[in-house]
Design a protein around this motif. Sequence first.
Motif, mmCIF file in Angstrom:
data_model
loop_
_atom_site.group_PDB
_atom_site.id
_atom_site.type_symbol
_atom_site.label_atom_id
_atom_site.label_comp_id
_atom_site.label_asym_id
_atom_site.label_seq_id
_atom_site.Cartn_x
_atom_site.Cartn_y
_atom_site.Cartn_z
ATOM 1 N N LEU A 27 0.366 -1.607 0.075
ATOM 2 C CA LEU A 27 0.073 -0.043 -0.150
ATOM 3 C C LEU A 27 0.792 1.304 0.067
ATOM 4 O O LEU A 27 0.519 2.036 -0.751
ATOM 5 N N ILE A 28 1.850 1.247 1.014
ATOM 6 C CA ILE A 28 2.767 2.701 1.096
ATOM 7 C C ILE A 28 3.387 3.068 -0.303
ATOM 8 O O ILE A 28 3.475 3.812 -1.296
ATOM 9 N N SER A 29 4.461 1.942 -0.819
ATOM 10 C CA SER A 29 4.784 1.816 -2.263
ATOM 11 C C SER A 29 3.736 2.005 -2.815
ATOM 12 O O SER A 29 4.570 2.989 -4.115
ATOM 13 N N MET A 30 2.728 1.433 -3.546
ATOM 14 C CA MET A 30 1.364 2.464 -4.087
ATOM 15 C C MET A 30 0.973 3.656 -4.285
ATOM 16 O O MET A 30 0.966 4.074 -5.014
ATOM 17 N N LEU A 31 1.273 3.990 -3.005
ATOM 18 C CA LEU A 31 0.972 5.362 -2.792
ATOM 19 C C LEU A 31 1.933 6.442 -3.052
ATOM 20 O O LEU A 31 1.628 7.516 -3.465
ATOM 21 N N LEU A 32 2.900 5.713 -2.788
ATOM 22 C CA LEU A 32 4.157 6.939 -2.919
ATOM 23 C C LEU A 32 4.959 6.879 -4.649
ATOM 24 O O LEU A 32 5.885 8.057 -4.518
ATOM 25 N N ILE A 33 5.573 6.192 -4.484
ATOM 26 C CA ILE A 33 5.941 5.902 -5.941
ATOM 27 C C ILE A 33 5.687 5.623 -7.099
ATOM 28 O O ILE A 33 4.863 4.820 -7.213
ATOM 29 N N SER A 34 5.375 6.882 -7.718
ATOM 30 C CA SER A 34 4.757 6.500 -9.023
ATOM 31 C C SER A 34 5.513 6.359 -10.706
ATOM 32 O O SER A 34 5.439 6.300 -11.357
ATOM 33 N N THR A 35 6.989 6.615 -9.738
ATOM 34 C CA THR A 35 8.038 6.379 -11.793
ATOM 35 C C THR A 35 8.586 4.210 -12.121
ATOM 36 O O THR A 35 8.390 4.137 -10.568
ATOM 37 N N PRO A 36 8.322 3.881 -12.588
ATOM 38 C CA PRO A 36 8.071 2.989 -12.997
ATOM 39 C C PRO A 36 9.666 2.180 -13.084
ATOM 40 O O PRO A 36 9.300 1.044 -11.968
ATOM 41 N N SER A 37 10.479 2.353 -12.657
ATOM 42 C CA SER A 37 11.876 1.925 -13.057
ATOM 43 C C SER A 37 12.029 1.736 -11.529
ATOM 44 O O SER A 37 12.525 0.818 -11.024
ATOM 45 N N LYS A 38 11.234 2.257 -10.118
ATOM 46 C CA LYS A 38 11.653 2.683 -8.679
ATOM 47 C C LYS A 38 10.562 1.744 -8.452
ATOM 48 O O LYS A 38 10.359 1.601 -6.625
ATOM 49 N N LYS A 39 9.985 0.572 -9.038
ATOM 50 C CA LYS A 39 9.355 0.016 -8.356
ATOM 51 C C LYS A 39 8.770 -0.986 -7.471
ATOM 52 O O LYS A 39 10.197 -1.451 -8.237
ATOM 53 N N THR A 40 8.448 -1.333 -6.034
ATOM 54 C CA THR A 40 8.957 -2.562 -5.635
ATOM 55 C C THR A 40 7.829 -3.579 -6.118
ATOM 56 O O THR A 40 6.788 -3.704 -7.196
ATOM 57 N N LEU A 41 8.731 -4.866 -5.722
ATOM 58 C CA LEU A 41 7.841 -6.220 -6.427
ATOM 59 C C LEU A 41 6.673 -6.229 -6.069
ATOM 60 O O LEU A 41 6.051 -6.950 -7.784
ATOM 61 N N PRO A 42 6.473 -5.849 -5.241
ATOM 62 C CA PRO A 42 4.714 -6.139 -5.155
ATOM 63 C C PRO A 42 3.736 -5.224 -6.191
ATOM 64 O O PRO A 42 2.919 -5.375 -6.862
#
Length: 92
Positions: A27-42
Amino acid sequence: MAVNGNSKDGIVTISILTVLSSWNELLISMLLISTPSKKTLPNGLMGFITEYNSEYTQLAAGIMISIIPAVLFYAFAQEKIEKGMIAGAIKG
């Protein structure tokens, strides 16, 4: 500052459980990360599910690959986790 054995086991247990929960954070990574290259595994695994189509076979394969580090980490730290949980339950 000296840490006795019981406190040390508890601190190690909390650290291990924190690492495992942050590995699975979505949830936190979905809200805070918008750059596709920096997205986490989930977040990357969520890319297999779209509004009109779901690639369940690829999603299942990705999930199986992504749980390997967490399972290995837990397998190596299992004794410490159990010691820390038991030490916190014993009244003494």
